[in-house]
Design a protein around this motif. Structure first.
Motif, short mmCIF file in Angstrom:
data_model
loop_
_atom_site.label_atom_id
_atom_site.label_comp_id
_atom_site.label_asym_id
_atom_site.label_seq_id
_atom_site.Cartn_x
_atom_site.Cartn_y
_atom_site.Cartn_z
N ALA A 33 0.82 -1.22 0.00
CA ALA A 33 0.00 0.00 0.00
C ALA A 33 0.85 1.27 0.00
O ALA A 33 0.91 2.00 0.98
CB ALA A 33 -0.95 0.00 1.19
N LYS A 35 1.58 5.06 -1.88
CA LYS A 35 0.70 6.07 -2.49
C LYS A 35 0.52 5.80 -3.99
O LYS A 35 -0.60 5.85 -4.51
CB LYS A 35 1.27 7.47 -2.27
CG LYS A 35 0.24 8.58 -2.51
CD LYS A 35 0.86 9.97 -2.52
CE LYS A 35 1.25 10.44 -1.14
NZ LYS A 35 1.66 11.87 -1.11
N ILE A 38 -1.72 2.71 -4.68
CA ILE A 38 -3.14 3.00 -4.43
C ILE A 38 -3.71 3.82 -5.58
O ILE A 38 -4.80 3.54 -6.08
CB ILE A 38 -3.34 3.71 -3.06
CG1 ILE A 38 -2.88 2.80 -1.91
CG2 ILE A 38 -4.81 4.10 -2.86
CD1 ILE A 38 -2.80 3.49 -0.54
N ILE A 42 -6.74 2.34 -7.93
CA ILE A 42 -8.09 2.91 -7.88
C ILE A 42 -8.53 3.36 -9.28
O ILE A 42 -9.73 3.49 -9.56
CB ILE A 42 -8.23 4.05 -6.83
CG1 ILE A 42 -9.70 4.32 -6.46
CG2 ILE A 42 -7.54 5.33 -7.27
CD1 ILE A 42 -10.42 3.21 -5.75
N LEU A 48 -11.22 -0.79 -3.59
CA LEU A 48 -10.01 -1.44 -3.09
C LEU A 48 -10.17 -1.73 -1.60
O LEU A 48 -10.93 -1.05 -0.91
CB LEU A 48 -8.79 -0.50 -3.25
CG LEU A 48 -8.42 0.01 -4.64
CD1 LEU A 48 -7.25 0.99 -4.53
CD2 LEU A 48 -8.06 -1.14 -5.58
N LEU A 50 -7.86 -2.08 1.89
CA LEU A 50 -6.56 -1.85 2.52
C LEU A 50 -6.52 -2.69 3.79
O LEU A 50 -7.41 -2.58 4.64
CB LEU A 50 -6.39 -0.36 2.84
CG LEU A 50 -6.22 0.51 1.59
CD1 LEU A 50 -6.92 1.84 1.76
CD2 LEU A 50 -4.75 0.72 1.28
N ILE A 85 -6.38 11.06 -3.50
CA ILE A 85 -5.67 9.92 -2.92
C ILE A 85 -4.49 10.43 -2.08
O ILE A 85 -4.18 9.87 -1.04
CB ILE A 85 -5.19 8.94 -4.02
CG1 ILE A 85 -6.40 8.23 -4.67
CG2 ILE A 85 -4.20 7.91 -3.49
CD1 ILE A 85 -7.22 7.34 -3.75
N TYR A 89 -3.95 9.33 1.66
CA TYR A 89 -2.73 8.62 2.05
C TYR A 89 -1.98 9.36 3.15
O TYR A 89 -1.55 8.77 4.14
CB TYR A 89 -1.81 8.39 0.84
CG TYR A 89 -0.64 7.49 1.19
CD1 TYR A 89 -0.79 6.11 1.18
CD2 TYR A 89 0.60 8.03 1.56
CE1 TYR A 89 0.26 5.27 1.52
CE2 TYR A 89 1.66 7.20 1.93
CZ TYR A 89 1.48 5.82 1.90
OH TYR A 89 2.53 4.99 2.26
N VAL A 103 -2.68 -3.33 -0.39
CA VAL A 103 -3.88 -2.86 -1.08
C VAL A 103 -4.31 -3.96 -2.04
O VAL A 103 -3.50 -4.53 -2.76
CB VAL A 103 -3.65 -1.48 -1.78
CG1 VAL A 103 -2.49 -1.52 -2.76
CG2 VAL A 103 -4.92 -0.99 -2.48
#
Length: 243
Positions: A33, A35, A38, A42, A48, A50, A85, A89, A103
């Motif tokens: 996971a 940044k 992710i 997405i 998703l 986590l 995001i 994050y 993720v």
């Protein structure tokens, strides 16, 4: 109880299993996971999940979905909104890095009475050290909850009950057999790395197109969930094999 350190967390197990053609197609996209991971994922998937790399019992799990004006992050029955995001994050960075989060591609889970469910297949070694299926059970999520785990309020139910509204009798039997077989194959694959383990709990999700997905394999599966069923046949068999 002494905390047992796993040989591999969820990501390690996933990367190991991904090398095997027999189950590769049944594994949802799973990455560390970060940044950038992710952000990438997405844009590829509707939702998703986590998860802590070494967590159990459904604790610390978040569901990330796109909204009209950003993103929604749900945990338990609460949700928070984020415009990007990056913002999401940054506000969880400490949690994600300290506990090493993964993720995972969100699977659109099949539902029973408008509640999502997944399946646990129990696979254990017999006296000849062969892996055999000893139990299968469905886990129905609590209304509005994102996890199905028994210890997070999920309801254990016979798999026949959960599939009744989706499949007719004969095809239901065949389908359950297919799920059990997938559980055995997956356990044999992971068993190549966990040679001393005598039991595997394979968590399988079914999507709205009836495709099964291997969410995770537990190498210390909880057996008590099978004791919640009225019919104790499976539970007795599991206990017999665990001796």
């Amino acid at each position: 109880m002494k905390k047992v350190k796993y040989k591999m967390g969820k990501l390690g197990k996933h990367n190991f299993m991904k090398k095997f053609d027999a189950i590769n197609a049944y594994l949802p996209d799973t990455r560390l996971a970060t940044k950038s991971n992710i952000k990438t994922m997405i844009s590829l998937y509707e939702s998703l999940y986590l998860k802590p790399d070494e967590g159990t019992g459904g604790h610390g799990i978040y569901k990330l979905t796109k909204t009209n004006n950003g993103y929604s992050l749900r945990s338990g029955t609460t949700s928070k909104s984020f415009s990007s995001i990056g913002a999401l994050y940054d506000s969880h960075q400490l949690l994600f890095t300290k506990n090493k989060y993964i993720v995972q591609e969100g699977i659109d889970l099949l539902k029973h009475n408008k509640r999502a469910f997944d399946i646990r297949v129990m696979v254990q070694k017999n006296r000849n050290k062969e892996l055999v299926p000893t139990g299968i059970i469905g886990r129905l999520a609590k209304p509005k909850k994102i996890v199905t785990n028994y210890h997070s309020g999920g309801t254990p139910l016979p798999i026949e009950t959960l599939l009744k509204s989706h499949l007719k009798s004969d095809s239901r039997k065949q389908y359950i057999q297919k799920i059990v077989t997938l559980g055995i194959v997956a356990s044999k694959v992971l068993g190549k790395s966990y040679k001393s383990k005598r039991a595997f709990g394979v968590d399988i999700a079914i999507d709205s197109k009836m495709k099964p997905w291997i969410l995770e394999i537990n190498t210390q599966p909880d057996m008590s969930i099978f004791n919640t069923l009225k019919d104790k046949t499976m539970y007795r068999r599991i206990l017999r094999y665990s001796k």
